[in-house]
Design a protein around this motif. Sequence first.
Motif, mmCIF file in Angstrom:
data_model
loop_
_atom_site.group_PDB
_atom_site.id
_atom_site.type_symbol
_atom_site.label_atom_id
_atom_site.label_comp_id
_atom_site.label_asym_id
_atom_site.label_seq_id
_atom_site.Cartn_x
_atom_site.Cartn_y
_atom_site.Cartn_z
ATOM 1 N N GLN A 145 0.346 12.354 4.745
ATOM 2 C CA GLN A 145 -0.923 11.631 5.790
ATOM 3 C C GLN A 145 -0.266 10.987 6.893
ATOM 4 N N TRP A 146 -0.141 10.002 6.393
ATOM 5 C CA TRP A 146 1.284 8.751 7.207
ATOM 6 C C TRP A 146 1.649 9.502 8.517
ATOM 7 N N LEU A 147 2.932 10.377 8.411
ATOM 8 C CA LEU A 147 3.748 11.558 8.952
ATOM 9 C C LEU A 147 2.329 12.280 10.027
ATOM 10 N N PHE A 148 1.524 12.795 9.598
ATOM 11 C CA PHE A 148 0.705 13.476 10.674
ATOM 12 C C PHE A 148 0.061 12.063 11.553
ATOM 13 N N PHE A 149 -0.420 11.591 10.918
ATOM 14 C CA PHE A 149 -0.962 10.277 11.879
ATOM 15 C C PHE A 149 -0.169 10.007 13.280
ATOM 16 N N LEU A 150 1.219 9.372 12.181
ATOM 17 C CA LEU A 150 1.757 8.977 13.366
ATOM 18 C C LEU A 150 2.783 9.985 15.017
ATOM 19 N N VAL A 151 2.750 11.150 14.068
ATOM 20 C CA VAL A 151 3.592 12.699 15.253
ATOM 21 C C VAL A 151 2.682 12.889 15.931
ATOM 22 N N GLY A 177 -7.145 17.702 21.233
ATOM 23 C CA GLY A 177 -7.436 17.977 20.334
ATOM 24 C C GLY A 177 -6.739 18.656 19.432
ATOM 25 N N ASN A 178 -5.105 19.243 19.961
ATOM 26 C CA ASN A 178 -4.320 19.149 18.486
ATOM 27 C C ASN A 178 -3.798 17.824 17.751
ATOM 28 N N ALA A 179 -3.351 16.717 18.229
ATOM 29 C CA ALA A 179 -3.272 15.873 17.693
ATOM 30 C C ALA A 179 -4.793 14.656 16.394
ATOM 31 N N ALA A 180 -6.320 14.976 17.063
ATOM 32 C CA ALA A 180 -6.965 14.780 16.784
ATOM 33 C C ALA A 180 -7.373 15.361 15.302
ATOM 34 N N ALA A 181 -7.077 16.507 15.369
ATOM 35 C CA ALA A 181 -6.913 17.692 14.372
ATOM 36 C C ALA A 181 -5.508 18.239 13.485
ATOM 37 N N THR A 182 -4.498 17.059 13.642
ATOM 38 C CA THR A 182 -3.265 16.986 13.126
ATOM 39 C C THR A 182 -3.485 15.038 12.143
ATOM 40 N N PHE A 242 12.970 10.339 32.378
ATOM 41 C CA PHE A 242 12.846 10.034 31.187
ATOM 42 C C PHE A 242 11.594 10.297 30.567
ATOM 43 N N GLY A 243 10.711 10.829 31.679
ATOM 44 C CA GLY A 243 9.549 11.208 30.762
ATOM 45 C C GLY A 243 9.508 11.783 29.715
ATOM 46 N N ALA A 244 10.697 13.348 30.137
ATOM 47 C CA ALA A 244 10.260 13.996 29.493
ATOM 48 C C ALA A 244 11.869 13.983 27.926
ATOM 49 N N CYS A 245 12.880 13.161 27.981
ATOM 50 C CA CYS A 245 13.424 13.004 26.854
ATOM 51 C C CYS A 245 12.758 12.588 25.760
ATOM 52 N N PRO A 246 11.434 12.104 25.034
ATOM 53 C CA PRO A 246 10.545 11.548 24.577
ATOM 54 C C PRO A 246 9.959 12.771 23.582
ATOM 55 N N PRO A 247 9.681 13.908 24.361
ATOM 56 C CA PRO A 247 9.224 14.955 23.558
ATOM 57 C C PRO A 247 10.720 15.540 22.903
ATOM 58 N N VAL A 248 11.266 16.028 23.088
ATOM 59 C CA VAL A 248 12.828 15.863 22.366
ATOM 60 C C VAL A 248 12.508 15.568 20.662
ATOM 61 N N LEU A 249 12.202 14.672 20.696
ATOM 62 C CA LEU A 249 12.234 13.535 19.894
ATOM 63 C C LEU A 249 11.280 14.670 18.308
ATOM 64 N N ILE A 250 9.792 14.273 19.501
ATOM 65 C CA ILE A 250 8.811 14.466 19.019
ATOM 66 C C ILE A 250 8.571 16.035 18.246
ATOM 67 N N ILE A 251 9.370 17.026 18.800
ATOM 68 C CA ILE A 251 9.250 18.448 18.412
ATOM 69 C C ILE A 251 9.976 18.154 17.156
ATOM 70 N N ILE A 252 11.323 17.667 17.165
ATOM 71 C CA ILE A 252 11.934 17.571 16.048
ATOM 72 C C ILE A 252 10.966 16.806 14.584
ATOM 73 N N LEU A 291 7.580 18.293 8.919
ATOM 74 C CA LEU A 291 6.170 18.800 8.807
ATOM 75 C C LEU A 291 5.216 19.949 8.987
ATOM 76 N N PRO A 292 4.877 19.592 7.804
ATOM 77 C CA PRO A 292 4.000 21.419 7.041
ATOM 78 C C PRO A 292 2.906 21.555 7.898
ATOM 79 N N GLU A 293 1.891 22.038 7.990
ATOM 80 C CA GLU A 293 0.754 22.349 8.441
ATOM 81 C C GLU A 293 -0.215 21.621 7.659
ATOM 82 N N THR A 294 -1.582 21.088 7.884
ATOM 83 C CA THR A 294 -2.134 20.619 7.315
ATOM 84 C C THR A 294 -2.707 20.901 6.513
#
Length: 510
Positions: free
Chosen positions: A57-63, A166-171, A220-230, A235-238
Amino acid sequence: MSLEHDRAYPASAEVEENQPHHMSISQYIATRIPTLKPPMHKAPNPFKLLALLNTQQWLFFLVAFIAWSWDAFDFFTVSLTVEDLAEEFDRSKADITWGITLVLMLRSVGSAIFGILSDRYGRKWPFVANNVLFIILELATGFCDTYESFLGVRALFGIAMGGLYGNAAATALEDCPEAARGIISGMLQQGYAFGYLLAVVFARGLVNTTSHGWRPLFWFGACPPVLIIIFRLCLPETHAYRERKRVREAGHHVGKTFVAEGKVALRKHWLLLAYMVLLMAGFNFMSHGSQDIYPVMLQNQYNFSADAVTVTQVVANLGAMTGGTIVGYCSQIFGRRISIMAMCVVGGALLYPYTFVSDTRIIAPAFFEQFCVQGAWGVVPIHLMELSPGSFRTFVVGTSYQLGNLVSSASSTIEATIGERFPLPPKGDVKRYQYGKVICIFMGCVYAYVIVLALVGPEYLGRKFDVGHDHDMQEAAGRDAMAFAHDEVGPARGQSVDEEKADAAERREK
């Protein structure tokens, strides 16, 4: 803690949820003030609430928090480089701001597209696709050579940006323990303010520090989303979505069941959906009205230096992050509606010092005004989640938020236009206006509007998010499919696998 919390909120969600269907309009109106009464119980320790979340649940919140923060970062990159972009493309600043307006206008399109995809196919892969678009479009912005290509890329970025909230809130919130929802909601929402602070810091470090001018900020703004995707791929589905998916599969017609869920939701909740859009319009007017031309007021009306404006803005955003977290936590104790209304009342009382103090002492009211604005906003993610039909949480939360944003997108234009009707003595060749007076009046009206909307609206505090408590799903999928809701899904929030299997067996017997 959980037992105490359940006693404090005895079936409050179910009582509120059924009111509109079983009451006349006059009866419903008569309940609006009595239902504001907060539960009378001891405030839970916030650290114990945070300890209720397990690792997943913490990992879901962090991502979700990181993605929402970087979404805000990407949005503010244009706001912080308007002058440089105007010079690059040989256009006026007003022309460049169309890049911001297009983003705001097309957010609703993205929220609808990605919301439906997330509710139909899960939170994970639409989230990943969303961030892939961020990478492509931020890189593309950095390589734009013409004004027309810049507008085109930012228009597409608006669609991508609209799809994330919406996706972030649900996750972050679907699997969150009920007692901790308020504080987690407040923390999640402040990703927006955190993203703004990151944008300010990196703009100072990357813009015009190389021969490429403003472009490195977007690259630079295009770089962190790579890490966010990984991060998200690991993580699994909720759990809440996997339960819902299992019910759909039990009916053997997943697509038909999903369509049936939509028909049920629209028939039963259309008035509630309209209300949510109106409420979010008020909230977005609140944030944009208090923030968008505030730096202009400081610099133009009160002669603040660029550094003084930056310091004031940073302190205000620190107040926003503090308020969102604290008031989100308090909403679990006092209720969503009364927490929102209280922040509007206090924020209204602070409008005079926020807009009429003319020296650096304005930093204090700036901190507390944004504490109130974003304090009310801290309640929004979980309040929308609890109001939304279970099968369409991502779509409804994201789309109501973005449609409200669309309605309020003219806030800065309204305030600036009216402000020019109240001129001040010029400073040299610079024309000066009483923007503070306009912000004060405008925000007073907005606060009154939000108070009324919060008062007349429903509240489903403590609503269960699992599919077993979703009456709409039962109507759409049938009781036979519902019997398999928890089977082979995996452990629920904080449960062991053995506990989950025992619960599933008990439910099947019943």
